[in-house]
Structure formats: structure tokens, C-alpha cells
Design an enzyme around this catalytic site. Structure first.
Site, mmCIF file in Angstrom:
data_model
loop_
_atom_site.group_PDB
_atom_site.id
_atom_site.type_symbol
_atom_site.label_atom_id
_atom_site.label_comp_id
_atom_site.label_asym_id
_atom_site.label_seq_id
_atom_site.Cartn_x
_atom_site.Cartn_y
_atom_site.Cartn_z
ATOM 1 N N ALA A 73 0.821 -1.212 0.000
ATOM 2 C CA ALA A 73 0.000 0.000 0.000
ATOM 3 C C ALA A 73 0.856 1.264 0.000
ATOM 4 O O ALA A 73 0.445 2.291 -0.545
ATOM 5 C CB ALA A 73 -0.930 -0.008 1.209
ATOM 6 N N THR A 74 2.034 1.215 0.606
ATOM 7 C CA THR A 74 2.898 2.399 0.605
ATOM 8 C C THR A 74 3.269 2.792 -0.814
ATOM 9 O O THR A 74 3.172 3.963 -1.206
ATOM 10 C CB THR A 74 4.164 2.155 1.442
ATOM 11 O OG1 THR A 74 3.793 1.999 2.816
ATOM 12 C CG2 THR A 74 5.140 3.314 1.308
ATOM 13 N N ASN A 153 -5.781 3.426 10.388
ATOM 14 C CA ASN A 153 -4.954 2.331 10.884
ATOM 15 C C ASN A 153 -4.755 2.358 12.391
ATOM 16 O O ASN A 153 -4.366 1.352 12.982
ATOM 17 C CB ASN A 153 -3.582 2.351 10.194
ATOM 18 C CG ASN A 153 -2.889 3.687 10.342
ATOM 19 O OD1 ASN A 153 -3.391 4.706 9.856
ATOM 20 N ND2 ASN A 153 -1.747 3.717 10.997
ATOM 21 N N GLN A 181 -6.464 -0.905 5.262
ATOM 22 C CA GLN A 181 -7.070 -1.488 6.458
ATOM 23 C C GLN A 181 -8.513 -1.936 6.227
ATOM 24 O O GLN A 181 -9.073 -2.678 7.025
ATOM 25 C CB GLN A 181 -7.040 -0.465 7.605
ATOM 26 C CG GLN A 181 -5.660 -0.084 8.079
ATOM 27 C CD GLN A 181 -4.983 -1.166 8.900
ATOM 28 O OE1 GLN A 181 -5.603 -2.147 9.300
ATOM 29 N NE2 GLN A 181 -3.699 -0.976 9.171
ATOM 30 N N HIS A 203 -1.155 -8.019 3.387
ATOM 31 C CA HIS A 203 -0.745 -8.541 4.697
ATOM 32 C C HIS A 203 -1.641 -8.096 5.846
ATOM 33 O O HIS A 203 -1.466 -8.562 6.983
ATOM 34 C CB HIS A 203 0.722 -8.196 4.973
ATOM 35 C CG HIS A 203 0.978 -6.777 5.396
ATOM 36 N ND1 HIS A 203 1.222 -6.437 6.710
ATOM 37 C CD2 HIS A 203 1.044 -5.633 4.684
ATOM 38 C CE1 HIS A 203 1.430 -5.141 6.789
ATOM 39 N NE2 HIS A 203 1.329 -4.625 5.576
ATOM 40 N N THR A 242 9.218 -7.219 -12.833
ATOM 41 C CA THR A 242 8.689 -8.563 -13.045
ATOM 42 C C THR A 242 7.660 -8.918 -11.980
ATOM 43 O O THR A 242 7.903 -8.761 -10.781
ATOM 44 C CB THR A 242 9.834 -9.600 -12.998
ATOM 45 O OG1 THR A 242 10.788 -9.283 -14.015
ATOM 46 C CG2 THR A 242 9.305 -11.007 -13.216
ATOM 47 N N CYS A 328 4.302 1.460 11.683
ATOM 48 C CA CYS A 328 5.265 2.136 10.814
ATOM 49 C C CYS A 328 5.985 3.268 11.530
ATOM 50 O O CYS A 328 7.027 3.728 11.090
ATOM 51 C CB CYS A 328 4.557 2.684 9.570
ATOM 52 S SG CYS A 328 3.710 1.408 8.626
#
Length: 383
Positions: A73-74, A153, A181, A203, A242, A328
Site C-alpha cells: 500500500a505504501t 490504521n 485497512q 498482509h 517482473t 510504521c
């Protein structure tokens, strides 16, 4: 061997579901081809990627070709915000976001300010919700993008995406939302909510780390983005590199499992959250952070007066794994910018706990954690 603490930090990350692992495994050794290769191995991998792309798109009512895979997501947030800024700067250099956004949105916005863009950081109401009238009054003729997250979050607050999207549609402004989220936990519909760009990750919903996606609308309107990674022209030229089929397959499987049982799991988590809150309400001088009902089912964020936050976390560590805010920024010594935006004092912001309940949380876990927190708070307050 000591027993592991109970895990209640699901907003930070989640364990990979065994069913997700099983779906991924064949793509490490059996179907290992490069999806770009023009032979049988590549075709097998490409077919899996296409199927996964469609699964993820269906979960948000998008088209498969509108899903651009990223590392998480970042990266998706950076691609959305910087990509729009570079592609549309001739139309204007004004962006609107909220003070409670994740750093993966706030930092790209600050970077753009250094390049001459003007960013409005909206305050929020005491319950964490964006004031729609203030948002509307902040729009200018040169506004090109509004970025407001779907679910916070830290405090789990769900923003009114449809209302914000309608406002953007009325003013011909692009709407981006960080839904890292929210995906798999609450319903998302890019058409009904008038969303042009949406950041996703695996994740947070029991998928692998290192894989995410950006939804980029192709019609009404077609959104143009300036690529931030160059070299190979993958993902319609928006994100070179890739593709990694094991992660992509795992991402899709995680989304499939989460959306299939969303309603039942939401009800279960709300019940567990209420159970936990009833324990905490035995304590005086506690403060719920964020709207009580308009929040993620598994989120509870509470501040406790009269205790040292760092000491509280240390005392609870053997029993429960949780945090006081965003993982984070866990190494930061500053109080949470989200809680400060709600009007919390430094002391309350430091002495806050973010409970992230998840798929593997049980009633027994909640009973143990609730009792431990109450006991620890009472002990610390007497010291």
C-alpha cells in the site's frame, strides 16, 4: 518454553492463513515461470496472474485491467499521489488530504509541497471523521486530487467514502483512498462510492507481505498516472518490474477468503470488541478514541489517564502483543499524530492502546487480555 503472548496487533500485520500458503506453494517450484515469457511456463504463470487480478477487482467492483500490482500500500499510495500530481499539474497544484492519514500519504504530500504543490491538511472532528462541509469549502478551481483513507490504521474510523466521492464527482476532482485497512473487512465499491484510485495490500488480511495493488479507473473518467518506476513497461506502463506470481496468487486467495466471510466475521469481531470494552469500562478515566460504531469491527483504541504509556506496554508484553499506534512509526518518540488530531493531550496520546482483533482471536483471549489490562492499569495508578 514460555507461552507466546496473545496477538492483538492485527492492524500492524496478520499471520498468513494456511489456505493462502497452500495456494501459493505450487508457484514457487512448479508454476515458476515469468508471466511475461512467451512459452508454456510463462503462460501458466500469466494465467494465474490474470485470474488473481480478476478476483481482486471483483472484490471492489472494478475491472481486472484496472488493478496495478505494487509492493504494497505504501508504493500504491506514492504512485497514486505522485502519479496524479505529475500527470495533472497543468490543471492545478492543489491537493486535499486529512491530518489523520497514514504517513504513506502524508509524506508524499509533504514531498510534493517541496516541489511547489499546495496541500490542505484537513482537521477531523473529535470522533475522527472528516467534516464534509469543511472539505467542500476547501475545494479550489486548481484542486486536482482529494486523498482520504477508507479506514484509519490507528483508531479504525471509517470515513464516508460515498459522500466524499460524490463531492469529487461534482467538482471534477480525482478521489484516492487508502483502503489498506478496509479491504476484506468492510464493503468497498469503487463505482457506487465514485472512487478513482484505491490502494490495497495483502498482509492486513492474512496474505503475504510485499504485495499490494492500486486500482486505477479506466472509464468515466480515465485516470492518467505518471509512472514512478521505469524499466520494462509492465502493468500498462504504470509500474515496471517482473510480477511475482506466488505473492499475487496469495493476495487474491486472501481477498477471496476475507470477502466470502465478511458479514459473519464482522459480527463475531464486534461481539469480541464489545466484550473487551466492557472489561475496560470497569476502569475510571478512560477515553475511547474514534467513533464508537463507524469503525472497523476488530478495532478498539483507548487512552488511559494517570499511567505511563511506555511502562504500560512493557508490563503487558508477556501477556499480549499490541501497540500504541501505527507500527510504521513505532520507533518514533512523538505522540500519535492521529490522537493529537482528535484533541488528545500528549499524556493521553502516549498512554493509549490499539487493540487489533482478528480471525484467530477467541473469547478466551479477550477474557485474558481484558483482565490483564484492568489489573495492570490499577497497579500502575497506585504506584
Amino acid at each position: 518454553m514460555a507461552e507466546s503472548p496473545i496477538y492483538l496487533d492485527c492492524h500492524s500485520t496478520t499471520p498468513v492463513d494456511r489456505r493462502v500458503v497452500d495456494a501459493m506453494l505450487p508457484f514457487f517450484t512448479e508454476y515458476f515461470g515469468n508471466p511475461s515469457s512467451l512459452h508454456a511456463y510463462g503462460w501458466q504463470a500469466d494465467a494465474a496472474v490474470k485470474k488473481s487480478r480478476a478476483t481482486i477487482a471483483n472484490a471492489i467492483n472494478a475491472q481486472a485491467e484496472e488493478i496495478v500490482f505494487t509492493s504494497g500500500a505504501t508504493e500504491a499510495n506514492n504512485l497514486a499521489i505522485k502519479g496524479v500530481a505529475e500527470a495533472y499539474f497543468s490543471h492545478g497544484k492543489h491537493i486535499i488530504t486529512a491530518k489523520t492519514e497514514h504517513s504513506a500519504v502524508l509524506d508524499p504530500c509533504r514531498y510534493l509541497e517541496s516541489l511547489g504543490f499546495d496541500v490542505t491538511y484537513l482537521p477531523v472532528n473529535p470522533d475522527g471523521l472528516v467534516d464534509l462541509s469543511l472539505l467542500k469549502n476547501s475545494i479550489r478551481p486548481e484542486t486536482i486530487l482529494i486523498s482520504v483513507m477508507a479506514a484509519n490504521n490507528e483508531i479504525g474510523v471509517l470515513q464516508p467514502l460515498k459522500e466524499i466521492g460524490t463531492l469529487c464527482q461534482e467538482h471534477d476532482i480525482l478521489f484516492h483512498t487508502d483502503a489498506a485497512q478496509a479491504i476484506g473487512k468492510v464493503p468497498l465499491d469503487v463505482q457506487a462510492q465514485h472512487i478513482h484510485l484505491m490502494s490495497l495490500t495483502a498482509h492486513k488480511v492474512y496474505g503475504p507481505k510485499g504485495i499490494g495493488a492500486l486500482y486505477v479507473r479506466r472509464r468515466q473518467p480515465r485516470v492518467n498516472l505518471a509512472a514512478q518506476l521505469h524499466g520494462g513497461g509492465h502493468e500498462r506502463g504504470m509500474r515496471s518490474g517482473t510480477l511475482y506470481p506466488p505473492q499475487i496468487v496469495g493476495f487474491a486467495k486472501a481477498i477471496e477468503l476475507s470477502t466470502a466471510d465478511m458479514v459473519g466475521e464482522s459480527e463475531r469481531l464486534i461481539g469480541l470488541r464489545s466484550q473487551l470494552l466492557s472489561h475496560l469500562n470497569q476502569l475510571p478515566d478512560i477515553y475511547l478514541n474514534g467513533h464508537l460504531h463507524q469503525r472497523l469491527p476488530g478495532n478498539l483504541n483507548v487512552s488511559f489517564s494517570g499511567v505511563d504509556g511506555q511502562r504500560l506496554l512493557l508490563e503487558l508484553q508477556p501477556i499480549v502483543a499490541l501497540s500504541s499506534g501505527s507500527a510504521c512509526s513505532s520507533m518514533s518518540t512523538a505522540p500519535s499524530h492521529v490522537l493529537k488530531a482528535l484533541g488528545r493531550s500528549d499524556q493521553l496520546a502516549y498512554a493509549s492502546l490499539r487493540f487489533g482483533l482478528g480471525r484467530f482471536t477467541t473469547e478466551q483471549h479477550i477474557e485474558q487480555v481484558g483482565s490483564a489490562v484492568v489489573k495492570t492499569i490499577n497497579t500502575l495508578r497506585t504506584l
